[in-house]
Write a protein that holds these residues in place. Structure first.
Motif, PDB file in Angstrom:
ATOM      1  N   ALA A   1       1.168  10.248   9.747  1.00  0.00           N
ATOM      2  CA  ALA A   1      -0.262  10.314   9.419  1.00  0.00           C
ATOM      3  C   ALA A   1      -0.595   9.556   8.141  1.00  0.00           C
ATOM      4  O   ALA A   1      -1.628   8.878   8.055  1.00  0.00           O
ATOM      5  N   VAL A   2       0.256   9.662   7.121  1.00  0.00           N
ATOM      6  CA  VAL A   2      -0.026   8.955   5.869  1.00  0.00           C
ATOM      7  C   VAL A   2       0.019   7.448   6.092  1.00  0.00           C
ATOM      8  O   VAL A   2      -0.830   6.695   5.591  1.00  0.00           O
ATOM      9  N   ILE A   3       0.986   6.984   6.884  1.00  0.00           N
ATOM     10  CA  ILE A   3       1.069   5.552   7.199  1.00  0.00           C
ATOM     11  C   ILE A   3      -0.175   5.110   7.973  1.00  0.00           C
ATOM     12  O   ILE A   3      -0.750   4.044   7.711  1.00  0.00           O
ATOM     13  N   ARG A   4      -0.627   5.923   8.934  1.00  0.00           N
ATOM     14  CA  ARG A   4      -1.843   5.588   9.680  1.00  0.00           C
ATOM     15  C   ARG A   4      -3.031   5.480   8.743  1.00  0.00           C
ATOM     16  O   ARG A   4      -3.879   4.599   8.884  1.00  0.00           O
ATOM     17  N   GLY A   5      -3.106   6.392   7.768  1.00  0.00           N
ATOM     18  CA  GLY A   5      -4.214   6.367   6.818  1.00  0.00           C
ATOM     19  C   GLY A   5      -4.182   5.138   5.928  1.00  0.00           C
ATOM     20  O   GLY A   5      -5.227   4.542   5.632  1.00  0.00           O
ATOM     21  N   LEU A   6      -2.988   4.738   5.495  1.00  0.00           N
ATOM     22  CA  LEU A   6      -2.872   3.525   4.693  1.00  0.00           C
ATOM     23  C   LEU A   6      -3.318   2.302   5.495  1.00  0.00           C
ATOM     24  O   LEU A   6      -4.020   1.421   4.981  1.00  0.00           O
ATOM     25  N   HIS A   7      -2.916   2.255   6.766  1.00  0.00           N
ATOM     26  CA  HIS A   7      -3.312   1.127   7.616  1.00  0.00           C
ATOM     27  C   HIS A   7      -4.833   1.098   7.803  1.00  0.00           C
ATOM     28  O   HIS A   7      -5.451   0.022   7.787  1.00  0.00           O
ATOM     29  N   TYR A   8      -5.443   2.262   7.955  1.00  0.00           N
ATOM     30  CA  TYR A   8      -6.902   2.330   8.091  1.00  0.00           C
ATOM     31  C   TYR A   8      -7.570   1.768   6.834  1.00  0.00           C
ATOM     32  O   TYR A   8      -8.516   0.966   6.911  1.00  0.00           O
ATOM     33  N   ARG A   9      -7.078   2.171   5.668  1.00  0.00           N
ATOM     34  CA  ARG A   9      -7.699   1.721   4.426  1.00  0.00           C
ATOM     35  C   ARG A   9      -7.571   0.213   4.272  1.00  0.00           C
ATOM     36  O   ARG A   9      -8.489  -0.458   3.781  1.00  0.00           O
TER      37      ARG A   9
ATOM     38  N   CYS B   1       9.023  -4.709  -5.836  1.00  0.00           N
ATOM     39  CA  CYS B   1       7.738  -5.072  -5.238  1.00  0.00           C
ATOM     40  C   CYS B   1       7.122  -6.243  -6.004  1.00  0.00           C
ATOM     41  O   CYS B   1       7.017  -6.203  -7.238  1.00  0.00           O
ATOM     42  N   ILE B   2       6.705  -7.250  -5.278  1.00  0.00           N
ATOM     43  CA  ILE B   2       6.060  -8.426  -5.873  1.00  0.00           C
ATOM     44  C   ILE B   2       4.624  -8.503  -5.349  1.00  0.00           C
ATOM     45  O   ILE B   2       4.366  -8.251  -4.171  1.00  0.00           O
ATOM     46  N   GLY B   3       3.691  -8.847  -6.222  1.00  0.00           N
ATOM     47  CA  GLY B   3       2.300  -8.947  -5.808  1.00  0.00           C
ATOM     48  C   GLY B   3       1.530  -7.683  -6.104  1.00  0.00           C
ATOM     49  O   GLY B   3       1.956  -6.832  -6.891  1.00  0.00           O
ATOM     50  N   ASP B   4       0.372  -7.536  -5.465  1.00  0.00           N
ATOM     51  CA  ASP B   4      -0.485  -6.373  -5.704  1.00  0.00           C
ATOM     52  C   ASP B   4       0.135  -5.108  -5.127  1.00  0.00           C
ATOM     53  O   ASP B   4       0.747  -5.120  -4.054  1.00  0.00           O
ATOM     54  N   ILE B   5      -0.044  -4.004  -5.855  1.00  0.00           N
ATOM     55  CA  ILE B   5       0.419  -2.692  -5.401  1.00  0.00           C
ATOM     56  C   ILE B   5      -0.776  -1.750  -5.431  1.00  0.00           C
ATOM     57  O   ILE B   5      -1.353  -1.490  -6.491  1.00  0.00           O
ATOM     58  N   TYR B   6      -1.158  -1.234  -4.281  1.00  0.00           N
ATOM     59  CA  TYR B   6      -2.325  -0.352  -4.157  1.00  0.00           C
ATOM     60  C   TYR B   6      -1.840   1.083  -3.950  1.00  0.00           C
ATOM     61  O   TYR B   6      -1.049   1.361  -3.051  1.00  0.00           O
ATOM     62  N   ILE B   7      -2.321   1.998  -4.783  1.00  0.00           N
ATOM     63  CA  ILE B   7      -1.883   3.385  -4.765  1.00  0.00           C
ATOM     64  C   ILE B   7      -2.977   4.266  -4.173  1.00  0.00           C
ATOM     65  O   ILE B   7      -4.157   4.142  -4.535  1.00  0.00           O
ATOM     66  N   HIS B   8      -2.583   5.180  -3.272  1.00  0.00           N
ATOM     67  CA  HIS B   8      -3.560   6.065  -2.614  1.00  0.00           C
ATOM     68  C   HIS B   8      -3.018   7.482  -2.483  1.00  0.00           C
ATOM     69  O   HIS B   8      -1.824   7.675  -2.263  1.00  0.00           O
ATOM     70  N   GLY B   9      -3.898   8.461  -2.619  1.00  0.00           N
ATOM     71  CA  GLY B   9      -3.520   9.863  -2.478  1.00  0.00           C
ATOM     72  C   GLY B   9      -3.143  10.196  -1.041  1.00  0.00           C
ATOM     73  O   GLY B   9      -3.775   9.749  -0.087  1.00  0.00           O
ATOM     74  N   GLU B  10      -2.087  11.015  -0.886  1.00  0.00           N
ATOM     75  CA  GLU B  10      -1.583  11.347   0.447  1.00  0.00           C
ATOM     76  C   GLU B  10      -2.619  12.092   1.295  1.00  0.00           C
ATOM     77  O   GLU B  10      -2.781  11.808   2.482  1.00  0.00           O
ATOM     78  N   SER B  11      -3.326  13.035   0.694  1.00  0.00           N
ATOM     79  CA  SER B  11      -4.315  13.804   1.464  1.00  0.00           C
ATOM     80  C   SER B  11      -5.467  12.927   1.925  1.00  0.00           C
ATOM     81  O   SER B  11      -5.985  13.099   3.042  1.00  0.00           O
ATOM     82  N   ASP B  12      -5.898  11.985   1.093  1.00  0.00           N
ATOM     83  CA  ASP B  12      -6.931  11.035   1.516  1.00  0.00           C
ATOM     84  C   ASP B  12      -6.457  10.261   2.744  1.00  0.00           C
ATOM     85  O   ASP B  12      -7.214  10.045   3.699  1.00  0.00           O
TER      86      ASP B  12
ATOM     87  N   ALA C   1       0.871  -1.181   0.000  1.00  0.00           N
ATOM     88  CA  ALA C   1       0.000   0.000   0.000  1.00  0.00           C
ATOM     89  C   ALA C   1       0.902   1.223   0.000  1.00  0.00           C
ATOM     90  O   ALA C   1       1.681   1.426   0.932  1.00  0.00           O
ATOM     91  N   VAL C   2       0.800   2.036  -1.058  1.00  0.00           N
ATOM     92  CA  VAL C   2       1.769   3.115  -1.284  1.00  0.00           C
ATOM     93  C   VAL C   2       1.029   4.429  -1.507  1.00  0.00           C
ATOM     94  O   VAL C   2       0.020   4.479  -2.218  1.00  0.00           O
ATOM     95  N   SER C   3       1.535   5.502  -0.912  1.00  0.00           N
ATOM     96  CA  SER C   3       0.931   6.826  -1.097  1.00  0.00           C
ATOM     97  C   SER C   3       1.614   7.565  -2.240  1.00  0.00           C
ATOM     98  O   SER C   3       2.794   7.354  -2.521  1.00  0.00           O
TER      99      SER C   3
END
Length: 477
Positions: free
Chosen positions: A402-410, A177-188, A153-155
């Motif tokens: 905060a961005v890491i916390r948000g990725l963990h939440y998602r 990176c091997i496997g699925d890579i999920y991309i997310h906006g930093e502000s989200d 999970a990457v911002s």
């Protein structure tokens, strides 16, 4: 103002984890192992050459890479993060700039990357962050017992579109990176990381709407004030009566500008050079300046008073019997212009809003600079962007990014496939920090220095004085 506090770290994770979260910032890299069902994630430490009594407790590494020049071909990447160059090796910092939407807007830093590509015979400027990520991914998999079972999970910057997100995915795959890579906006991610604090403020109104069978929506400004850049977004967060996770939708243009926490260090270095007589090589000077910069950073924390006092450093200036003293006037001249410029830009960006925002969420290392939050709060209320300071959320004492916390939440809410790709057009705007105060202060120091020879050198610090910072702005189609 909402506040929060303590998170503990553990040592190396045993066995493969579900996910590895990655936040590549302009100034620093932060990564964490995340398992579904766990209340929190564990940030990765043990970065090579980390300066701490317990390296496992250092949860970040500088976004820097070291190359070994090769007379016969392209330079070879040899280390990353805290590692120091030796002999003829070259350190390259702020590697993320090569991946940004409009890297030319970052002036000196981007020019430096272009120069490195030429001098080290690298193929492209994008090779620099790719080489850095190769080291980072290798370190993360070592610390987490292998590749993650369910993916990465990457911002990314909030303004990334689908094409840019897919391109970044390919960079990550080539980097290891091997496997699925999920991309997310930093502000989200910052928004989701602060949901608890948001709900503490709007809880009664939300519950009232739920009792009427209605969803509840709030408008929020997200200020991500990082080490290298500041990113400002406005969004609507919709809390669902059916108890499904809240959704986030952008309201308008995003503002990004290159004023970050590193700029304060650069301004301090320029002032420091004006106070002592030295004419050393850049490598020797870097070693000498290190302890002074670390002490300066200690002074620039939220627990420090905003009314600065003269600080006598324990480090002696070469060829001098007197200790270096950083005065209250010095600190004011270093700190005030970047804070004023940040407040001005944010205010001008948000004033056109039709009505005040319900809440403001502020995060990032630069938010902890003394006087930054009070000055922002005063500007926001003066311009009627927010009604009162109690609606500004700034979680102090957060060790977990905060961005890491948000990725963990998602990850735990099943929101991994929710990357939003806004349709945006770039609008350029140029402006500069007013440096009259610092320049005048330096001239005063020079005129008062009768026994010292002031040596003027081109430096990273000089960028802090004369840099014209261009701000990409975006509009929703």
């Amino acid at each position: 103002m909402a506040t929060s506090s303590t998170i503990s770290y553990t040592k190396r994770t045993r066995g493969p984890v579900d996910f590895i979260c990655v936040d590549l910032g302009t100034g620093y890299l932060r990564m964490a192992s995340s398992n579904i069902g766990n209340k929190t994630c564990k940030e990765i430490g043990n970065y090579p050459a980390a300066r701490a009594g317990t390296p496992s407790l250092v949860p970040q590494a500088p976004s820097s890479i070291i190359y070994e020049p090769d007379e016969k071909g392209p330079a070879k990447p040899v280390a990353f993060g805290y590692a120091a160059p030796c002999r003829k090796q070259v350190r390259v910092s702020r590697v993320k700039i090569a991946l940004l939407f409009d890297p030319e807007n970052y002036g000196y830093s981007h020019s430096h990357l272009v120069g490195v590509v030429d001098s080290l015979r690298l193929q492209t400027i994008q090779q620099i962050p790719e080489d850095f990520l190769r080291f980072a991914i290798e370190h993360a998999t070592k610390e987490c017992g292998g590749q993650p079972k369910d993916g990465w999970a990457v911002s990314v910057p909030q303004y990334y579109k689908i094409e840019e997100a897919q391109s970044f995915q390919e960079v990550l795959r080539r980097a290891g990176c091997i496997g699925d890579i999920y991309i997310h906006g930093e502000s989200d991610c910052v928004t989701y990381a602060n949901l608890t604090a948001i709900e503490d403020i709007i809880g009664d109104e939300r519950d009232s709407a739920f009792q009427n069978g209605e969803n509840f929506t709030v408008t929020i400004g997200i200020f991500d004030l990082g080490a290298g850049t500041a990113d400002i977004t406005t969004c609507e967060v919709c809390f669902k009566v059916d108890s499904t996770p809240p959704t986030v939708n952008e309201l308008g243009a995003l503002l990004s500008f290159a004023i970050g926490g590193d700029l304060f260090d650069e301004r301090f270095i320029e002032l420091l050079r004006s106070k002592f007589n030295t004419n050393t090589s850049p490598d020797r000077e870097r070693v000498f300046l290190g302890p002074f910069v670390e002490r300066f950073r200690e002074q620039a924390k939220t627990q420090s008073p905003t009314d600065f006092e003269d600080d006598e450093y324990p480090f002696r200036v070469p060829d001098s019997n007197e200790p270096f003293t950083l005065t209250a006037a010095d600190m004011t001249c270093i700190m005030d212009p970047p804070i004023d410029e940040s407040c001005r830009r944010i205010g001008e960006h948000l004033v056109p809003l039709a009505k005040p925002l319900d809440l403001i969420v502020i995060s990032g290392g630069n938010s902890e600079v003394p006087d930054m939050i009070p000055r922002l709060e005063a500007m926001l209320m003066e311009r009627n962007i927010v009604s009162d300071g109690n609606k500004v959320i700034h979680l102090t004492g957060q060790l977990l990014n905060a961005v890491i916390r948000g990725l963990h939440y998602r990850i735990n809410q099943g929101l991994l496939n929710g990357f939003r790709a806004p349709k945006q057009e770039q609008q350029s705007s140029n402006s500069s920090i007013s440096n009259d105060t610092l320049l005048g202060h330096l001239e005063k120091l020079k005129s008062e220095s009768h026994s010292q020879k002031i040596v003027s050198k081109p430096s990273l610090g000089s960028r802090a004085l004369y840099l014209v910072i261009q701000s990409p702005q975006y509009s929703i189609k």
